[in-house]
Design a protein around this motif. Structure first.
Motif, short mmCIF file in Angstrom:
data_model
loop_
_atom_site.label_atom_id
_atom_site.label_comp_id
_atom_site.label_asym_id
_atom_site.label_seq_id
_atom_site.Cartn_x
_atom_site.Cartn_y
_atom_site.Cartn_z
N PHE A 37 0.82 -1.20 0.00
CA PHE A 37 0.00 0.00 0.00
C PHE A 37 0.86 1.26 0.00
N VAL A 137 0.55 -2.53 7.48
CA VAL A 137 1.85 -1.94 7.81
C VAL A 137 2.32 -1.02 6.68
N PHE A 139 0.33 0.59 4.70
CA PHE A 139 -0.56 1.76 4.82
C PHE A 139 0.02 2.74 5.85
N GLY A 140 0.47 2.18 6.98
CA GLY A 140 1.10 3.03 8.00
C GLY A 140 2.35 3.70 7.46
N LEU A 141 3.15 2.93 6.71
CA LEU A 141 4.38 3.48 6.14
C LEU A 141 4.05 4.61 5.17
N ILE A 143 1.51 6.60 5.30
CA ILE A 143 1.17 7.79 6.09
C ILE A 143 2.43 8.49 6.57
N VAL A 144 3.37 7.68 7.08
CA VAL A 144 4.61 8.27 7.61
C VAL A 144 5.36 9.01 6.50
N GLU A 147 3.70 12.22 5.55
CA GLU A 147 3.82 13.27 6.56
C GLU A 147 5.23 13.85 6.61
N VAL A 148 6.22 12.99 6.37
CA VAL A 148 7.59 13.51 6.34
C VAL A 148 7.73 14.51 5.20
N TYR A 151 6.13 17.68 6.05
CA TYR A 151 6.90 18.48 6.99
C TYR A 151 7.97 19.29 6.27
N MET A 267 -1.40 8.81 -2.60
CA MET A 267 -2.59 8.09 -2.14
C MET A 267 -3.69 8.15 -3.19
N LEU B 354 2.00 12.18 11.68
CA LEU B 354 3.27 11.45 11.64
C LEU B 354 3.37 10.53 12.85
N GLY B 357 1.02 7.68 12.35
CA GLY B 357 1.51 6.68 11.40
C GLY B 357 2.59 5.82 12.03
N PHE B 360 1.09 3.51 14.57
CA PHE B 360 0.32 2.46 13.90
C PHE B 360 1.25 1.37 13.37
N MET B 361 2.36 1.81 12.74
CA MET B 361 3.30 0.82 12.22
C MET B 361 3.88 -0.01 13.35
N VAL B 364 1.34 -2.55 14.46
CA VAL B 364 1.16 -3.68 13.53
C VAL B 364 2.37 -4.61 13.58
#
Lengths: 342, 403
Positions: A37, A137, A139-141, A143-144, A147-148, A151, A267, B354, B357, B360-361, B364
């Protein structure tokens, strides 16, 4: 007739982007069996490579220009990029203007590094976990990563123009015998399509005509047997992940002039690319490319006024509608193989 | 009690106590103190805790029990919201019909979507639900503007033909949502020393419905039906071999979770009569996935904790700005202070996503059971030591009893 050709052309550039991202997704899925993802985020990172390079090239310092004066009679202060100072105004200026195509060279090592880091650092721990965990996981990556980028680059889209020589449009209609002005197509979109076609052809050629590609294809078909023959298939699959990351990144670099990069562009494309992958058939490289172009063209046909007048709103939903119909009538997608993800 | 076993009863009573006394618990800092900004005890946020709690509980009935990962659940919440606002526009400002209709409409819509999507499983199911949700979003945003209000969203207006009620109050404003006359906005305030506690009518309506929803969820988890859903998750094929058809069970779970989402949507518009298409966007669906996983999928209390956690971050952590960080780390030497602030700043304020995220990671990767599993592990850590000591004294090196 000319309207139809125009819509096909319009669909091709978006379709190219879908096809490139879907191709990368399928490469990763077919080799490593991971549903990634975060692939849209790689596309976005590529676009921001172009932004970064154009900013790096534009780093400048103030110099006094003795030939011109400001209103007080002092020498005018102008911003000169270092690149112009080093290579002379002519070559330097060209380099600054061509920052997006140069971004390809800049993005390749970065995307390889990002891809390797992602696979070795995170995704390899998820081969044995269920697909839902892989989706979550990554999907979380995503997002991170996004966001980076937000920033460092802010939330607003950053216009990244194409080289001035390539701005403007091609009167495509005249070339094939229509009235001038009937089919006008921006050069950059044509370049994007050609670039995508070359990239896709390169990936297929790599898989088809090299020993490395042959081993990878064998590994996709039967990973265990290839391993038993004494080949370190994991290492090759890791390299394929990096290649998929490069494909997504380059798709992003070249897309920057078409759509100003912003942090959530990945996304937006990812959702559609997943639909493309599913329509093409999970694990089928040819299917991903075919479905990418098909859906891109279909989307542009659906946004013709003649169509939206009959079925209002169809342009917004046509891709999803097609996906639903295909999934229900042809569960493996257009070119899907038997036994993949069932 | 109420058909629950002892453990579930105590869990339920704890949740009841927490929701009833939330205005106290969430306001631990006196008004005007430096830490007052961490108080979450204001009605708007407390309502959101409960509403998203309901949403996540419902999502968990589908994902936690059957393992079907829906990426389009926000569509049902959105549809429920629209239905609720239309009831208020056409019928009455009483929230009861609005909430009921929201649940029913969302249930019907989820029946349709579920009936189609559940023909496939795994990632195909996720994509199908995602496709349906995105289609609903796109249509609500563009073509269905007469029904959904399009970009501006669906709002009440002064010209609404309200059959049981007035279009406008004598003062010429739009009437407020109420529960048989009790306005949702009504609040009682209690000042105790430096503390100010707010008891809001809307919050307690949400609380009653959330507790009912939670109770129903417990019953579903413990029922034979719930066992069937767990069977779907663990091995669908084996279930079919034993002669059971999994489809009706999964469809029922899908519709139930859709109705929970509709209830959440109906409550949302009961508190604030406004519905927008962005509620159906796929990021909203992603949010409820985050909540459920973060709290602990498949556990009873997990989704509620996850929903509370994310909403707290969204509303409280996002307000921390650079100035506040400087006052916190003011005790450090100047250079170090700037450095510490610079390190922390990307993770708070606008950058709270951030932090979310990353958390969350981490969850998981290391803690697939979410916050609940984390709590259990910590509890086991404390419990295991005395148990080991006991084992040693008896002299029986049996395999760990704690597992």
């Amino acid at each position: 007739m000319d309207a139809i050709i125009l819509q096909v052309l319009n669909g091709l550039d978006k379709g190219s982007a879908y096809a490139l991202i879907a191709l990368g997704l399928t490469l990763i899925f077919g080799t490593l069996g991971v549903v990634n993802f975060a692939h849209g985020a790689l596309f976005m990172l590529g676009a921001f490579c172009a932004v970064t390079l154009s900013r790096l090239l534009a780093i400048s310092h103030e110099t006094a220009d003795p030939t011109r004066t400001d209103f007080l009679g002092n020498p005018l202060k102008v911003q000169t990029p270092y690149v112009e100072e080093w290579f002379g105004p002519e070559i330097g200026g060209t380099i600054v203007e061509w920052s997006v195509p140069l971004g390809i060279l800049f993005a390749i090592p970065i995307m390889i590094a990002v891809g390797l880091a992602m696979e070795r650092g995170l995704i390899r721990y998820f081969y044995k976990r269920p697909h839902a965990d892989q989706i979550l996981v990554t999907f979380g990556l995503a997002i991170v990563l996004q966001e980076v980028i937000k920033y460092f680059f802010g939330a607003n889209p950053i216009p990244t123009p194409a080289p001035p020589a390539l701005v403007g449009s091609l009167d495509f209609g005249v070339m094939i015998g229509f009235d001038p002005g009937s089919i006008i197509y921006p050069y950059w979109r044509l370049i994007y399509f050609v670039f995508a076609a070359i990239l896709i052809a390169a990936v297929f050629a790599f898989l088809q005509f090299t020993t490395f590609g042959m081993v990878v294809r064998a590994g996709m078909a039967d990973r265990e047997t290839v391993g038993l023959l004494g080949i370190d298939i994991d290492k090759r699959f890791t390299i394929m992940f990096a290649i998929a990351a490069v494909v997504a990144g380059l798709a992003g670099v070249m897309y920057a002039p078409i759509n100003s990069p912003n942090y959530h562009m990945g996304m937006d494309f990812l959702v559609l690319s997943f639909v493309v992958v599913v329509v093409g058939g999970m694990g089928s490289l040819g299917g991903a490319v075919l479905a990418g172009f098909l859906l891109g063209v279909l989307e542009s046909f659906a946004s013709m006024p003649q169509v939206t007048n009959v079925v209002p709103g169809i342009n917004q939903i046509v891709i999803y509608l097609v996906a639903i119909i295909i999934l229900l009538t042809r569960p493996r997608g257009l070119l899907g193989r038997k036994g993949v993800m069932e | 009690m109420l058909g629950l076993n002892k453990k579930d009863t105590s869990l339920f009573l704890i949740v009841v106590a927490l929701t009833v006394f939330a205005p106290f618990i969430l306001n631990p800092f006196p008004v005007g103190s430096d830490l007052a900004q961490f108080n979450a005890g204001y009605p708007d946020l407390m309502q959101r805790f409960l509403i998203f709690g309901i949403f996540a509980i419902g999502f968990n009935i589908l994902f936690g029990l059957t393992g079907y990962l829906s990426f389009g659940h926000a569509a049902f919440l959105g549809v429920g919201s629209y239905a609720g606002v239309w009831m208020m526009k056409l019928l009455t400002m009483n929230v009861v019909p609005a909430i009921l209709v929201s649940v029913v409409v969302a249930g019907l819509f989820s029946l349709l979507v579920g009936w189609i999507s559940l023909r496939r499983s795994g990632i195909y199911f996720s994509i199908l639900t995602l496709a349906f949700a995105q289609m609903s979003f796109a249509l609500a945003y563009s073509v269905l503007t007469p029904i959904t209000g399009g970009e501006t969203g669906l709002q009440l207006s002064l010209s609404d033909p309200r059959v049981f009620g007035v279009s406008a109050t004598p003062q010429g404003s739009i009437p407020l949502t109420n529960f048989f006359g009790l306005e949702m906005r009504d609040s009682a305030e209690l000042a105790l020393g430096g503390w100010l506690f707010t008891f809001n009518a809307g919050y307690y309506l949400c609380a009653v419905l959330m507790l009912a929803a939670f109770y129903v969820a417990i019953r579903i988890f413990r029922s034979p039906f719930g066992m069937m859903l767990k069977a779907v998750k663990s091995n669908q094929q084996r279930m079919q071999y034993t002669g059971l058809n999994p489809k009706p069970y999964t469809l029922a779970a899908f519709v139930i979770s859709g109705m929970y989402a509709g209830l959440a949507g109906g409550l949302m518009v009961s508190m604030d009569p406004l519905a927008g298409a962005e509620r159906m966007f796929w990021t909203a669906s992603g949010e409820v996935v985050l909540m459920t996983i973060l709290g602990g999928a498949g556990t009873l209390i997990g989704p509620v904790l996850g929903a509370g956690f994310i909403k707290y971050m969204e509303n409280i952590v996002s307000k921390i700005n650079e100035g506040i960080l400087h006052t916190w780390f003011g005790f450090l030497p100047d250079g170090l202070e700037d450095f510490v602030v610079a390190v922390f700043y990307p993770f708070v304020g606008k950058g709270w996503h951030l932090t979310l995220g990353i958390m969350f990671m981490l969850v998981v990767i290391f803690l697939p059971g979410g916050i609940v599993e984390g709590g259990q592990r910590i509890a086991r850590l404390f419990r295991r030591r005395p148990a080991r000591a006991h084992e040693r004294s008896v002299g029986a090196p049996s395999s760990s009893a704690a597992e």
